[in-house]
Write a protein that holds these residues in place. Structure first.
Motif, mmCIF file in Angstrom:
data_model
loop_
_atom_site.group_PDB
_atom_site.id
_atom_site.type_symbol
_atom_site.label_atom_id
_atom_site.label_comp_id
_atom_site.label_asym_id
_atom_site.label_seq_id
_atom_site.Cartn_x
_atom_site.Cartn_y
_atom_site.Cartn_z
ATOM 1 N N HIS A 41 50.342 49.656 -2.356
ATOM 2 C CA HIS A 41 49.839 49.012 -1.136
ATOM 3 C C HIS A 41 48.364 48.630 -1.215
ATOM 4 C CE1 HIS A 41 53.712 49.525 0.496
ATOM 5 N NE2 HIS A 41 53.555 50.658 1.141
ATOM 6 N N GLY A 42 47.777 48.633 -2.412
ATOM 7 C CA GLY A 42 46.427 48.126 -2.564
ATOM 8 C C GLY A 42 45.339 49.062 -2.080
ATOM 9 N N PHE A 43 44.184 48.472 -1.745
ATOM 10 C CA PHE A 43 42.998 49.277 -1.460
ATOM 11 C C PHE A 43 42.449 49.110 -0.041
ATOM 12 C CE2 PHE A 43 41.742 45.356 -3.751
ATOM 13 C CZ PHE A 43 41.005 44.718 -2.758
ATOM 14 N N ALA A 44 42.981 48.190 0.755
ATOM 15 C CA ALA A 44 42.444 47.993 2.104
ATOM 16 C C ALA A 44 42.616 49.251 2.955
ATOM 17 C CB ALA A 44 43.117 46.806 2.785
ATOM 18 N N THR A 87 39.367 35.813 2.902
ATOM 19 C CA THR A 87 38.656 34.668 2.342
ATOM 20 C C THR A 87 38.305 34.914 0.882
ATOM 21 O OG1 THR A 87 37.694 34.176 4.509
ATOM 22 C CG2 THR A 87 36.632 33.176 2.610
ATOM 23 N N ASN A 88 38.475 33.898 0.066
ATOM 24 C CA ASN A 88 38.089 33.957 -1.341
ATOM 25 C C ASN A 88 36.649 33.463 -1.456
ATOM 26 O OD1 ASN A 88 37.697 33.686 -4.089
ATOM 27 N ND2 ASN A 88 39.668 32.718 -4.496
ATOM 28 N N ASP A 89 35.710 34.378 -1.683
ATOM 29 C CA ASP A 89 34.296 34.036 -1.796
ATOM 30 C C ASP A 89 33.864 33.756 -3.231
ATOM 31 O OD1 ASP A 89 33.852 34.215 0.903
ATOM 32 O OD2 ASP A 89 33.091 36.271 0.859
ATOM 33 N N GLY A 90 34.796 33.830 -4.160
ATOM 34 C CA GLY A 90 34.453 33.647 -5.561
ATOM 35 C C GLY A 90 34.768 32.261 -6.079
ATOM 36 N N ALA A 91 34.611 32.093 -7.378
ATOM 37 C CA ALA A 91 34.864 30.804 -8.020
ATOM 38 C C ALA A 91 36.269 30.712 -8.591
ATOM 39 C CB ALA A 91 33.834 30.573 -9.130
ATOM 40 N N GLU A 92 36.964 31.851 -8.682
ATOM 41 C CA GLU A 92 38.304 31.895 -9.265
ATOM 42 C C GLU A 92 39.354 32.117 -8.177
ATOM 43 O OE1 GLU A 92 38.912 31.308 -12.435
ATOM 44 O OE2 GLU A 92 36.768 31.092 -12.847
ATOM 45 N N PRO A 93 40.496 31.466 -8.270
ATOM 46 C CA PRO A 93 41.571 31.716 -7.297
ATOM 47 C C PRO A 93 42.156 33.108 -7.486
ATOM 48 C CG PRO A 93 42.369 30.321 -9.063
ATOM 49 C CD PRO A 93 40.896 30.476 -9.292
ATOM 50 N N PHE A 94 42.672 33.677 -6.401
ATOM 51 C CA PHE A 94 43.415 34.934 -6.517
ATOM 52 C C PHE A 94 44.709 34.836 -5.733
ATOM 53 C CE2 PHE A 94 40.380 36.171 -2.995
ATOM 54 C CZ PHE A 94 41.306 36.382 -1.983
ATOM 55 N N GLU A 95 45.633 35.728 -6.059
ATOM 56 C CA GLU A 95 46.908 35.822 -5.354
ATOM 57 C C GLU A 95 46.971 37.155 -4.637
ATOM 58 O OE1 GLU A 95 49.890 33.071 -8.009
ATOM 59 O OE2 GLU A 95 49.778 35.209 -8.484
ATOM 60 N N CYS A 96 47.532 37.152 -3.443
ATOM 61 C CA CYS A 96 47.575 38.392 -2.671
ATOM 62 C C CYS A 96 48.834 38.463 -1.830
ATOM 63 C CB CYS A 96 46.337 38.513 -1.778
ATOM 64 S SG CYS A 96 46.261 37.278 -0.445
ATOM 65 N N GLN A 97 49.099 39.666 -1.359
ATOM 66 C CA GLN A 97 50.122 39.924 -0.361
ATOM 67 C C GLN A 97 49.458 40.679 0.786
ATOM 68 O OE1 GLN A 97 52.938 42.066 -2.860
ATOM 69 N NE2 GLN A 97 54.180 40.228 -3.133
ATOM 70 N N PRO A 134 45.676 44.059 -1.506
ATOM 71 C CA PRO A 134 46.246 42.733 -1.760
ATOM 72 C C PRO A 134 47.626 42.783 -2.393
ATOM 73 C CG PRO A 134 44.839 43.308 -3.586
ATOM 74 C CD PRO A 134 44.835 44.491 -2.642
ATOM 75 N N VAL A 135 48.304 43.958 -2.355
ATOM 76 C CA VAL A 135 49.625 44.052 -2.956
ATOM 77 C C VAL A 135 50.500 44.954 -2.099
ATOM 78 C CG1 VAL A 135 48.897 45.971 -4.465
ATOM 79 C CG2 VAL A 135 50.927 44.619 -5.068
ATOM 80 N N PHE A 136 51.752 44.559 -1.943
ATOM 81 C CA PHE A 136 52.734 45.355 -1.207
ATOM 82 C C PHE A 136 53.505 46.195 -2.217
ATOM 83 C CE2 PHE A 136 57.222 45.434 0.409
ATOM 84 C CZ PHE A 136 57.021 46.409 1.376
ATOM 85 N N GLY A 137 53.522 47.500 -2.005
ATOM 86 C CA GLY A 137 54.138 48.383 -2.989
ATOM 87 C C GLY A 137 53.326 48.356 -4.260
ATOM 88 N N THR A 138 53.983 48.270 -5.390
ATOM 89 C CA THR A 138 53.312 48.082 -6.673
ATOM 90 C C THR A 138 53.892 46.848 -7.350
ATOM 91 O OG1 THR A 138 54.892 49.532 -7.799
ATOM 92 C CG2 THR A 138 52.854 50.548 -6.990
#
Length: 325
Positions: free
Chosen positions: A105-108, A182-192, A88-92
């Motif tokens: 570059h995250g974990f995907a 998709t955000n399956d949780g109750a809290e919003p998240f931010e991603c790239q 969920p992040v580009f670079g660091t």
């Protein structure tokens, strides 16, 4: 009943009498990768580690993606080449609270995805890739916060409930990769999100990149300076690492003056153009051969210029289509 010891395995998608030939989908012996081949001869190969596309060939067997000779395909390291998935992040992002502790570059790209299934052009007739009745095969992959193959760093440093669906669609003239986060949780998240595409070329010095006229960009080779593309087309004459915000939705790569690839974005506002050139290539351990920069060009559609806010229950979607010209 006696079981046949060497009973042949039928193709995953087989031909049916009276119907046109269909794509075949097979697994490697160690179940580490999926290969799809169209009846017309085009093929795509996807490593389950990272859901990384590591090969895309035309009907004549010509490879369209660059893969380092030293790329690790055993799940020990992110793959150098092909099309790694960045999320969920580009670079660091050391100043971003949600992703500051994640690796580059995250974990995907460092998680093992699940193969969810396949479909052919007959069952996706509403897909524009099948508009000309071309044979088409789509492979779907999944990764979620509950996946057994999820990189442990994700659990430790990104405690959000999410679900990713990544699709790879092949037809005779193009390759499309798309992602739904998709955000399956109750809290919003931010991603790239970014598709780190390594295109194969014959001679980087003969390459022209069209579609970036007057586009603003961040020049990472020049300490992140904000600039505007005033010359067109873009040519590669040294180390290049730029994050563009193009006005046009498609970028065309030409070689020796002839169009070679068209990269079209869908809901992805950025294009990263990268080539390490001589010195940078020497410093990258898994970049082989060291003069391989002459044969590759990264044109990477993504949403990385800002953070994509995904509210609970919502999703972010983006795609690229690479068309052979």
């Amino acid at each position: 009943m006696v079981e046949r010891v060497n009973k042949p395995k039928p193709p995953t998608l087989s031909s049916t009498p009276g119907l046109p030939p269909q794509a075949t989908v097979t697994f490697s012996d160690d179940n580490s990768r999926v290969v799809a081949e169209l009846p017309t001869g085009e093929s795509v190969e996807v490593l389950l580690y990272g859901a990384t596309v590591i090969s895309w060939k035309d009907a004549s067997g010509n490879e369209k993606l660059w893969l380092s000779d030293a790329a690790k395909l055993d799940g020990s390291k992110a793959v150098r080449g092909g099309i790694p998935v960045v999320f969920p992040v580009f670079g660091t992002a050391p100043t971003h609270p949600q992703t500051k502790d994640l690796p580059q570059h995250g974990f995907a790209r460092t998680s093992r995805w699940e193969f969810l299934g396949k479909s052919t052009s007959e069952s996706t007739a509403d897909n524009n890739t099948s508009a000309n009745n071309e044979p088409t095969v789509k492979l779907d992959f999944g990764l979620s916060s509950g996946s057994p193959g999820l990189d442990p760093l994700a659990h430790a440093h990104w405690p959000f409930r999410f679900n990713l669906i990544y699709s790879v669609t092949l037809n005779p003239s193009s390759l499309t990769t798309s992602i739904v986060a998709t955000n399956d949780g109750a809290e919003p998240f931010e991603c790239q999100v970014l598709m780190h595409t390594y295109l194969r070329v014959n001679d980087i010095t003969a390459i022209e990149i069209h579609g970036l006229s007057n586009a603003s960009y961040t020049d990472k080779v020049d300490a992140g300076a904000a600039k505007t593309q005033t010359t067109t087309p873009l040519t590669i004459t040294g180390e290049t690492d730029r994050v563009y915000a193009p006005v046009e939705e498609a970028v065309t790569v030409a070689e020796q003056g002839r169009p070679k690839y068209r990269v079209t974005r869908d809901n992805l506002s950025n294009v990263v153009v990268w080539n390490p050139w001589t010195d940078k290539a020497q410093s990258i351990a898994d970049f082989e051969p060291k003069d391989g920069f002459k044969k590759m060009l990264c044109v990477e559609p993504g949403a990385v210029g800002s953070w994509q806010a995904v509210e609970a229950g919502d999703a972010f979607e983006g795609a690229q289509t690479i068309t052979l010209l």
